[in-house]
Design a protein around this motif. Structure first.
Motif, PDB file in Angstrom:
ATOM      1  N   SER A 106       0.864  -1.175   0.000  1.00 32.79           N
ATOM      2  CA  SER A 106       0.000   0.000   0.000  1.00 32.79           C
ATOM      3  C   SER A 106       0.907   1.234   0.000  1.00 32.79           C
ATOM      4  N   THR A 107       0.335   2.367  -0.418  1.00 27.22           N
ATOM      5  CA  THR A 107       1.106   3.607  -0.461  1.00 27.22           C
ATOM      6  C   THR A 107       0.483   4.636   0.473  1.00 27.22           C
ATOM      7  N   THR A 138      12.325  -5.153  -2.740  1.00 28.10           N
ATOM      8  CA  THR A 138      12.726  -4.058  -3.614  1.00 28.10           C
ATOM      9  C   THR A 138      11.521  -3.491  -4.345  1.00 28.10           C
ATOM     10  N   LEU A 139      11.534  -2.187  -4.562  1.00 28.85           N
ATOM     11  CA  LEU A 139      10.466  -1.499  -5.275  1.00 28.85           C
ATOM     12  C   LEU A 139      10.731  -1.553  -6.776  1.00 28.85           C
ATOM     13  N   GLN A 140       9.670  -1.821  -7.546  1.00 27.87           N
ATOM     14  CA  GLN A 140       9.758  -1.812  -9.008  1.00 27.87           C
ATOM     15  C   GLN A 140       8.690  -0.889  -9.568  1.00 27.87           C
ATOM     16  N   GLU A 141       9.006  -0.298 -10.733  1.00 29.90           N
ATOM     17  CA  GLU A 141       8.082   0.581 -11.435  1.00 29.90           C
ATOM     18  C   GLU A 141       7.900   0.042 -12.853  1.00 29.90           C
ATOM     19  N   LEU A 197       3.454   0.690  -9.369  1.00 33.31           N
ATOM     20  CA  LEU A 197       4.536   0.167  -8.538  1.00 33.31           C
ATOM     21  C   LEU A 197       4.174  -1.209  -7.989  1.00 33.31           C
ATOM     22  N   ARG A 198       5.202  -1.968  -7.650  1.00 32.63           N
ATOM     23  CA  ARG A 198       5.035  -3.243  -6.947  1.00 32.63           C
ATOM     24  C   ARG A 198       6.293  -3.499  -6.134  1.00 32.63           C
ATOM     25  N   THR A 204      -0.085  -4.742  -7.700  1.00 28.66           N
ATOM     26  CA  THR A 204       0.388  -3.394  -8.058  1.00 28.66           C
ATOM     27  C   THR A 204      -0.414  -2.312  -7.349  1.00 28.66           C
ATOM     28  N   VAL A 205       0.207  -1.155  -7.202  1.00 30.97           N
ATOM     29  CA  VAL A 205      -0.460   0.049  -6.710  1.00 30.97           C
ATOM     30  C   VAL A 205      -0.160   1.162  -7.700  1.00 30.97           C
TER      31      VAL A 205
END
Length: 120
Positions: free
Chosen positions: A38-39, A66-69, A103-104, A114-115
């Motif tokens: 969640s963001t 790790t964050l991915q875009e 993002l995920r 994803t968000v």
């Protein structure tokens, strides 16, 4: 009485032949690893920092997430990451580009849903 003995013998023979023993009893399996995400906001300004948080199951404390875009249809790994502590993580990211960012969070083959954050 002989009929009871015969019935018990027949039932026992069927169980042994079928492999029904305590050693073959069903053992519960561990759940597959999972990551929630969640963001802190779904709308942000260019240059604003957001926080991405979530819980993990099936991953050990100390694991790195790790964050991915998603960029042009492909997942790009960002430099932002966090270490799992007590089954949770927290990642900060500064949004630099206007538009919609998808993002995920990943750890190896374990991937969150994803968000989406709209950057204006």
């Amino acid at each position: 009485m002989n009929i009871r003995i015969a019935a018990v013998s027949l039932a026992t023979a069927a169980l042994v032949a079928g492999g029904a023993t305590a050693a073959n009893a069903a053992v519960p399996t561990a759940k597959a690893p999972a990551i929630t995400v969640s963001t802190s906001t779904t709308k942000a300004k260019t240059g604003q920092s957001i926080t991405v948080t979530g819980r993990v199951t099936g991953l050990k404390d100390g694991s790195k997430v790790t964050l991915q875009e998603k960029v042009n249809g492909k997942w790009v790994t960002l430099s932002e990451s966090a270490t799992v502590k007590k089954g949770t993580y927290k990642i900060s990211d500064k949004l630099k580009t206007k538009g919609t960012e998808t993002l995920r969070v990943v750890d190896g083959k374990t991937v969150s849903k994803t968000v989406t954050v709209t950057v204006r």
